[in-house]
Design an enzyme around this catalytic site. Structure first.
Site, mmCIF file in Angstrom:
data_model
loop_
_atom_site.group_PDB
_atom_site.id
_atom_site.type_symbol
_atom_site.label_atom_id
_atom_site.label_comp_id
_atom_site.label_asym_id
_atom_site.label_seq_id
_atom_site.Cartn_x
_atom_site.Cartn_y
_atom_site.Cartn_z
ATOM 1 N N HIS A 76 0.840 -1.203 0.000
ATOM 2 C CA HIS A 76 0.000 0.000 0.000
ATOM 3 C C HIS A 76 0.878 1.258 0.000
ATOM 4 C CE1 HIS A 76 -3.072 -2.666 2.289
ATOM 5 N NE2 HIS A 76 -3.626 -2.413 1.126
ATOM 6 N N LYS B 180 -17.632 -6.581 5.831
ATOM 7 C CA LYS B 180 -16.319 -7.187 6.053
ATOM 8 C C LYS B 180 -15.991 -7.162 7.536
ATOM 9 C CE LYS B 180 -12.787 -6.950 2.440
ATOM 10 N NZ LYS B 180 -11.726 -6.146 1.858
ATOM 11 N N ARG C 119 -1.769 -5.544 -8.602
ATOM 12 C CA ARG C 119 -0.630 -6.413 -8.322
ATOM 13 C C ARG C 119 -0.374 -7.415 -9.426
ATOM 14 N NH1 ARG C 119 -3.173 -7.469 -2.603
ATOM 15 N NH2 ARG C 119 -4.902 -6.890 -3.947
ATOM 16 N N SER D 75 -3.101 -7.934 2.797
ATOM 17 C CA SER D 75 -3.324 -7.830 4.245
ATOM 18 C C SER D 75 -3.717 -9.176 4.859
ATOM 19 C CB SER D 75 -4.397 -6.782 4.534
ATOM 20 O OG SER D 75 -3.999 -5.536 4.031
#
Ligand code: ADP
Length: 164
Positions: free
Chosen positions: A17, A41, A90, A128
């Protein structure tokens, strides 16, 4: 004044990040890193903890601010006067989702652009969830997250192992 937002969950912030924030901060006048409050979430860290970790990790960037929001990303972008939404890409696996989001956001607010930035190759496998799992099993996360995140993860898992 070209301001952009960089929305995400940041549970917790990783060096990947931070790599994206660095790139965005070089391209734009101001970057607002913004935590999406997503009721769907379940997060490990509270909004306040995530804000604290982001602020500490990003303090070297004078043109970067941290905040949080509820609701649609494009609405938040408009509220803060941003011209665009930054997201990290990514691998090809991110592309499908980011592409759909970008087109939907364009439909909702044609004046807000999505900017997809690629991190350094060394961060392409980092997310994460992997960090939370690695820390939970006692792995060393020092290479992947800033010091404040290492310490928060340590605190979290030590207090779980030794509940007082
Ligand atoms: P979300 O739950 O919205 O995907 P994240 O906090 O996981 O939120 O990620 C926010 C943004 O940062 C997303 O665009 C994601 O693709 C990007 N990102 C996450 N990890 C990395 C990384 N290691 N390198 C580059 N971009 C990343």
């Amino acid at each position: 004044m070209k301001r952009v937002i960089y929305p995400g969950t940041f549970d917790p912030v990783t060096n990947g990040h931070i790599d994206i924030v660095r790139r965005a901060s070089e391209l734009f006048d101001e970057v607002v890193v913004t935590i999406a409050k997503n009721p769907g979430k379940t997060c490990m860290f509270s909004i306040n903890e995530r804000i604290e970790m982001l602020e500490e990790s990003l303090k070297e960037f004078p043109n970067v601010l941290v905040d949080s929001f509820d609701g649609l990303v494009v609405d938040h972008a408009k509220q803060v006067g941003a011209i665009g939404i930054v997201r990290g890409l990514r691998a090809v696996s991110d592309f499908e989702y980011e592409f759909q989001m970008a087109l939907m956001n364009r439909k909702l607010a044609g004046e807000i652009s999505t900017i997809l930035l690629m991190p350094h190759a060394r961060y392409t496998y980092l997310n994460s969830t992997i960090i939370r799992n690695l820390a939970a099993f006692g792995g060393d996360v020092a290479e992947f997250v800033p010091l404040i995140v290492q310490n928060k993860l340590k605190e979290r898992f030590i207090s779980k192992k030794n509940p007082s």
